[in-house]
Design a protein around this motif. Structure first.
Motif, PDB file in Angstrom:
ATOM      1  N   ALA A 278       8.087  -2.807  -0.908  1.00  0.00           N
ATOM      2  CA  ALA A 278       9.020  -2.500  -1.997  1.00  0.00           C
ATOM      3  C   ALA A 278       9.250  -1.004  -1.944  1.00  0.00           C
ATOM      4  N   GLN A 279      10.275  -0.547  -2.656  1.00  0.00           N
ATOM      5  CA  GLN A 279      10.555   0.891  -2.615  1.00  0.00           C
ATOM      6  C   GLN A 279      11.039   1.412  -3.947  1.00  0.00           C
ATOM      7  N   ARG A 280      10.884   2.704  -4.105  1.00  0.00           N
ATOM      8  CA  ARG A 280      11.445   3.464  -5.218  1.00  0.00           C
ATOM      9  C   ARG A 280      12.185   4.639  -4.590  1.00  0.00           C
ATOM     10  N   THR A 281      12.669   5.520  -5.403  1.00  0.00           N
ATOM     11  CA  THR A 281      13.465   6.630  -4.885  1.00  0.00           C
ATOM     12  C   THR A 281      12.691   7.465  -3.878  1.00  0.00           C
ATOM     13  N   ALA A 282      11.440   7.800  -4.173  1.00  0.00           N
ATOM     14  CA  ALA A 282      10.694   8.731  -3.337  1.00  0.00           C
ATOM     15  C   ALA A 282       9.604   8.092  -2.494  1.00  0.00           C
ATOM     16  N   VAL A 283       9.259   6.830  -2.761  1.00  0.00           N
ATOM     17  CA  VAL A 283       8.142   6.200  -2.059  1.00  0.00           C
ATOM     18  C   VAL A 283       8.481   4.778  -1.609  1.00  0.00           C
ATOM     19  N   VAL A 284       7.681   4.315  -0.634  1.00  0.00           N
ATOM     20  CA  VAL A 284       7.725   2.924  -0.181  1.00  0.00           C
ATOM     21  C   VAL A 284       6.324   2.365  -0.393  1.00  0.00           C
ATOM     22  N   PHE A 285       6.250   1.175  -0.997  1.00  0.00           N
ATOM     23  CA  PHE A 285       4.969   0.500  -1.201  1.00  0.00           C
ATOM     24  C   PHE A 285       4.805  -0.564  -0.124  1.00  0.00           C
ATOM     25  N   LEU A 286       3.663  -0.544   0.564  1.00  0.00           N
ATOM     26  CA  LEU A 286       3.318  -1.598   1.515  1.00  0.00           C
ATOM     27  C   LEU A 286       2.031  -2.246   1.029  1.00  0.00           C
ATOM     28  N   THR A 287       1.982  -3.578   1.070  1.00  0.00           N
ATOM     29  CA  THR A 287       0.768  -4.307   0.735  1.00  0.00           C
ATOM     30  C   THR A 287       0.423  -5.188   1.921  1.00  0.00           C
ATOM     31  N   ILE A 288      -0.738  -4.950   2.506  1.00  0.00           N
ATOM     32  CA  ILE A 288      -1.221  -5.773   3.615  1.00  0.00           C
ATOM     33  C   ILE A 288      -2.135  -6.820   2.992  1.00  0.00           C
TER      34      ILE A 288
ATOM     35  N   VAL B 195     -11.388  -6.586   4.402  1.00  0.00           N
ATOM     36  CA  VAL B 195     -11.272  -5.787   5.624  1.00  0.00           C
ATOM     37  C   VAL B 195     -12.252  -4.624   5.519  1.00  0.00           C
ATOM     38  N   LYS B 196     -13.187  -4.586   6.449  1.00  0.00           N
ATOM     39  CA  LYS B 196     -14.164  -3.490   6.481  1.00  0.00           C
ATOM     40  C   LYS B 196     -13.663  -2.416   7.439  1.00  0.00           C
ATOM     41  N   ASP B 197     -13.622  -1.184   6.988  1.00  0.00           N
ATOM     42  CA  ASP B 197     -13.216  -0.023   7.790  1.00  0.00           C
ATOM     43  C   ASP B 197     -11.896  -0.242   8.541  1.00  0.00           C
TER      44      ASP B 197
ATOM     45  N   SER C 225       1.171  10.559   2.369  1.00  0.00           N
ATOM     46  CA  SER C 225       1.039   9.106   2.286  1.00  0.00           C
ATOM     47  C   SER C 225      -0.433   8.722   2.206  1.00  0.00           C
ATOM     48  N   LYS C 226      -0.718   7.653   1.455  1.00  0.00           N
ATOM     49  CA  LYS C 226      -2.113   7.276   1.205  1.00  0.00           C
ATOM     50  C   LYS C 226      -2.306   5.776   1.359  1.00  0.00           C
ATOM     51  N   SER C 227      -3.575   5.368   1.567  1.00  0.00           N
ATOM     52  CA  SER C 227      -3.924   3.950   1.633  1.00  0.00           C
ATOM     53  C   SER C 227      -5.111   3.690   0.715  1.00  0.00           C
ATOM     54  N   PHE C 228      -5.140   2.472   0.145  1.00  0.00           N
ATOM     55  CA  PHE C 228      -6.197   2.069  -0.773  1.00  0.00           C
ATOM     56  C   PHE C 228      -6.671   0.672  -0.387  1.00  0.00           C
ATOM     57  N   ASN C 229      -7.974   0.530  -0.099  1.00  0.00           N
ATOM     58  CA  ASN C 229      -8.544  -0.778   0.211  1.00  0.00           C
ATOM     59  C   ASN C 229      -9.000  -1.398  -1.101  1.00  0.00           C
ATOM     60  N   ARG C 230      -8.289  -2.440  -1.551  1.00  0.00           N
ATOM     61  CA  ARG C 230      -8.568  -3.075  -2.844  1.00  0.00           C
ATOM     62  C   ARG C 230      -9.495  -4.292  -2.720  1.00  0.00           C
ATOM     63  N   GLY C 231      -9.950  -4.609  -1.521  1.00  0.00           N
ATOM     64  CA  GLY C 231     -10.813  -5.768  -1.333  1.00  0.00           C
ATOM     65  C   GLY C 231      -9.999  -7.014  -1.024  1.00  0.00           C
ATOM     66  N   ARG C 232      -9.097  -7.366  -1.907  1.00  0.00           N
ATOM     67  CA  ARG C 232      -8.235  -8.537  -1.691  1.00  0.00           C
ATOM     68  C   ARG C 232      -7.014  -8.187  -0.848  1.00  0.00           C
ATOM     69  N   CYS C 233      -6.662  -6.915  -0.812  1.00  0.00           N
ATOM     70  CA  CYS C 233      -5.517  -6.456  -0.016  1.00  0.00           C
ATOM     71  C   CYS C 233      -5.677  -4.958   0.234  1.00  0.00           C
ATOM     72  N   ILE C 234      -4.798  -4.428   1.076  1.00  0.00           N
ATOM     73  CA  ILE C 234      -4.766  -2.986   1.326  1.00  0.00           C
ATOM     74  C   ILE C 234      -3.391  -2.499   0.900  1.00  0.00           C
ATOM     75  N   GLU C 235      -3.363  -1.514   0.010  1.00  0.00           N
ATOM     76  CA  GLU C 235      -2.105  -0.978  -0.483  1.00  0.00           C
ATOM     77  C   GLU C 235      -1.847   0.378   0.146  1.00  0.00           C
ATOM     78  N   LEU C 236      -0.624   0.579   0.607  1.00  0.00           N
ATOM     79  CA  LEU C 236      -0.215   1.848   1.194  1.00  0.00           C
ATOM     80  C   LEU C 236       0.942   2.407   0.365  1.00  0.00           C
ATOM     81  N   ILE C 237       0.912   3.689   0.138  1.00  0.00           N
ATOM     82  CA  ILE C 237       2.028   4.379  -0.504  1.00  0.00           C
ATOM     83  C   ILE C 237       2.556   5.389   0.500  1.00  0.00           C
ATOM     84  N   LEU C 238       3.781   5.153   0.967  1.00  0.00           N
ATOM     85  CA  LEU C 238       4.418   6.035   1.939  1.00  0.00           C
ATOM     86  C   LEU C 238       5.384   6.950   1.202  1.00  0.00           C
TER      87      LEU C 238
END
Length: 167
Positions: A8-18, A23-25, A63-76
Motif C-alpha cells: 500500500a502507499q501514501r504520499t511519502a511512503v510505501v508499506f510492504l507486508t511480507i 521468520v528468524k533473522d 526505510s525500515k523493517s519490523f519483524n512482528r512474528g506473524r509477518c514482517i512489515e517494511l516502510i519504504l
C-alpha cells in the motif's frame, strides 16, 4: 520461492507486508531501486527469497523493517516527493502472483489527508455521538432517549418460551 507480499502507499511512503510467520533473522536489504528479502519461516519452514524492483527510487537509509512474528512489515521512504503516487510497486510490467494490494492500509491520491480519529474522515473526526446525532439516532432531540413506552416486565417475554424439542 517468493513469499506472499502485500503493498500500500501514501504520499511519502510505501508499506510492504511480507506474510510469513516465525521468520528468524530475516535478511532484508534496501537499495535505492529495489528491496531484497530472504528468510526461512511459515508452517513448513521453507526458505523464501525475493528481489522486488521498485517503480521509483526510495531512500534506503530512512526505510525500515519490523519483524512482528506473524509477518514482517517494511516502510519504504520515497526518495522524491514530486511523484507522490506510484501507479505500481514494481518497475517491470509483469503481474506477480505473490504480490497483492493491502486495501486495509491503502489511501488513494485523491483521498484527503484528514482521516480524523479512527480513520473516519468526513464524519466528525471520529466523534461518535456527533455522528449519531447527524444521522438522527442516539439523542436526536438533544436529550436522552425515553423508554417510558416499554412494558414493565410483568408480562411474559417471547424469549422466555421453552425451546421445542428437535425431531
Amino acid at each position: 520461492l517468493p513469499p506472499p507480499v502485500m503493498w500500500a502507499q501514501r504520499t511519502a511512503v510505501v508499506f510492504l507486508t511480507i506474510n510469513l510467520e516465525d521468520v528468524k533473522d530475516p535478511d532484508i536489504k534496501f537499495t535505492k531501486d529495489s528491496v531484497y528479502f530472504k528468510g526461512t519461516g511459515g508452517v513448513e519452514k521453507k526458505t523464501y527469497e525475493v528481489t522486488i524492483p521498485l517503480y521509483k527510487e526510495i531512500d534506503p537509509d530512512k526505510s525500515k523493517s519490523f519483524n512482528r512474528g506473524r509477518c514482517i512489515e517494511l516502510i519504504l521512504v520515497k526518495a522524491s516527493s514530486e511523484d507522490s503516487y506510484w501507479p505500481a510497486l514494481t518497475s517491470d510490467k509483469k503481474k506477480h502472483h505473490w504480490l497483492k494490494c493491502d486495501f486495509n492500509k491503502w489511501q488513494d491520491e485523491d483521498d484527503s489527508g484528514d482521516e480524523g480519529v479512527g480513520g473516519m474522515g468526513g464524519m466528525g473526526g471520529g466523534d461518535f455521538e456527533e455522528m449519531m446525532r447527524q444521522m438522527g439516532g442516539l439523542g436526536a432531540g438533544g436529550g436522552k432517549p425515553s423508554f417510558d413506552d416499554l412494558e414493565d416486565g410483568d408480562g411474559a417475554d417471547s424469549d422466555d418460551e421453552p425451546i421445542p424439542d428437535l425431531e
